[in-house]
Design a protein around this motif. Structure first.
Motif, short mmCIF file in Angstrom:
data_model
loop_
_atom_site.label_atom_id
_atom_site.label_comp_id
_atom_site.label_asym_id
_atom_site.label_seq_id
_atom_site.Cartn_x
_atom_site.Cartn_y
_atom_site.Cartn_z
N GLN A 21 1.50 3.00 -5.07
CA GLN A 21 1.45 2.88 -3.61
C GLN A 21 1.75 4.22 -2.93
O GLN A 21 1.15 4.57 -1.92
N GLU A 56 9.72 -6.03 7.39
CA GLU A 56 9.10 -5.50 6.17
C GLU A 56 9.64 -4.12 5.79
O GLU A 56 8.89 -3.13 5.74
N HIS A 93 1.06 -4.81 2.54
CA HIS A 93 1.65 -3.49 2.32
C HIS A 93 2.35 -3.33 0.98
O HIS A 93 2.61 -2.20 0.57
N SER A 123 2.07 -9.40 -1.31
CA SER A 123 3.09 -8.74 -0.50
C SER A 123 4.14 -9.73 0.00
O SER A 123 5.34 -9.43 0.01
N ILE A 147 10.39 -1.09 3.64
CA ILE A 147 9.74 -0.66 2.39
C ILE A 147 10.80 -0.13 1.44
O ILE A 147 11.18 1.04 1.48
N THR A 157 0.34 -9.79 5.72
CA THR A 157 0.65 -8.44 5.26
C THR A 157 0.07 -8.17 3.87
O THR A 157 -0.14 -9.08 3.08
N LEU A 198 -0.97 5.87 -0.32
CA LEU A 198 -0.65 6.09 1.09
C LEU A 198 -0.63 7.58 1.43
O LEU A 198 -1.08 8.00 2.50
N SER A 240 9.59 -1.11 8.60
CA SER A 240 8.99 -0.35 7.51
C SER A 240 9.94 0.75 7.02
O SER A 240 11.05 0.47 6.58
N HIS A 288 1.82 -6.25 8.78
CA HIS A 288 2.90 -5.27 8.70
C HIS A 288 3.21 -4.63 10.04
O HIS A 288 4.36 -4.30 10.33
N TYR A 321 5.64 9.70 2.22
CA TYR A 321 5.17 8.64 1.33
C TYR A 321 5.45 9.00 -0.13
O TYR A 321 5.90 8.17 -0.92
#
Length: 322
Positions: free
Chosen positions: A151, A135, A246, A255, A137, A244, A155, A111, A279, A218
């Motif tokens: 997003q 995954e 996310h 995703s 980001i 997932t 988050l 992530s 995720h 975030y």
């Protein structure tokens, strides 16, 4: 021995080998801590042949765990491509200096942590011999920013509402376990989160990464680098949970489709879809994740080292931005 001390909170896990075949550098997701990788490492040690020895360096990214106070080292609000890149390069620079026969350096990131490994490789090409990314980001181009499907805002809003203080650690453990997110974590992973991701204070037991810091991270999630990923010359094993979700709030479709498209931007990528996982796969099933990681690492040993391909790491000052 390390090249120089590392101020970032970290843990070194060594093998019995005098010269390990690989140096693994682990980075974690936003809101968590390095010790949540321990169950995966414990299981990994039983999944690889004895002759494939490795050392591991696990770090708490800025704002997390024992590195929670490092937020004062950076401009605010925190920007992913700045602080994660700085953290990773500082960590890598403590590894033993290598000659032509030295161990491969392999980044293993999840992530936010996976994104940090990519930012570091872009900032200083040749830092890694391979990347294994769960995954990462990395925001897609032309993301929706309309307040409802942004997003970052979604988050951040959830993180800012998160409870962060309990009278005791055991009450924190009970409270957190009742939440859907943490209820899905494997027991060893969850207990490490509570034991190492919280700190005893005069007010009670508090999350080391507070909701405010998690939300700030975030909101400051990294700029789009999709158009730069062709510069990542090392092999990339890109792992994605089949369940997932996310990336869906970025407004770019499913995703899995977004992560698959992202993986294709790396010139030497292998995309692997993980059935029945999502995720947080390393947290939910570390034994299975260790098996997946072992398979990727076996492939790493068959990849020529940087010195054999003519690519060399150069000393570059850590940038203030990419």
């Amino acid at each position: 021995m390390p090249s120089h001390p590392l101020s970032l909170a970290h843990k070194r896990v060594g093998s019995a080998a005098v010269t390990p075949a690989a140096q693994l550098v682990f980075t974690h997701a936003n809101g968590f801590c390095k010790e949540m990788w321990f169950p995966t490492l414990d299981d990994l040690s039983r999944k690889l042949p004895d002759h494939l020895a490795y050392d591991s360096l696990l770090m708490d990214l800025t704002g997390h765990g024992g590195s929670r106070d490092r937020t004062n080292n950076f401009p605010r609000p925190l920007q992913w491509e700045h602080f994660t890149c700085t953290d990773v390069l500082e960590a890598v620079d403590t590894l033993p200096k290598r000659s032509g026969g030295g161990p491969r350096v392999v980044g293993v990131g999840h992530s936010l942590g996976g994104a940090g490994l990519v930012y570091a490789e872009l900032a200083r090409p040749g830092t890694f011999d391979a990347l294994i990314l769960m995954e990462p980001i990395l925001p897609p181009p032309d993301e929706r920013i309309d307040g409802k499907t942004d997003q970052r805002a979604l988050l951040a809003a959830g993180a800012s509402k998160r409870r962060v203080l309990w009278p005791t650690r055991e009450e924190a453990r009970k409270s957190l376990r009742s939440k859907a997110l943490y209820a899905a974590f494997e027991e060893r992973v969850f207990n490490n989160f509570v034991d190492y991701g919280t700190v005893e204070t005069a007010q009670g037991c508090q999350l080391q990464c507070t909701g405010d810091i998690e939300a700030e991270i975030y909101r400051g999630s990294g700029r789009c680098v999709w158009h730069e990923l062709h510069k990542v010359n090392c092999p990339v094993w890109f792992l994605c949970g089949a369940n997932t979700f996310h990336m869906e709030a970025w407004g770019k479709g499913s995703s899995v489709a977004v992560f698959r498209a992202l993986s294709e931007k790396f010139p030497r990528s292998t995309f692997e879809l993980l059935p029945n996982l999502a995720h947080f796969a390393p947290f939910e099933d570390p034994t299975r994740y260790a098996e997946i990681l072992a398979g990727a690492l076996v492939n790493v040993w068959n990849v020529p080292k940087r010195e054999e391909t003519g690519q060399a790491s150069s000393a570059v000052t850590i940038p203030s931005s990419l």
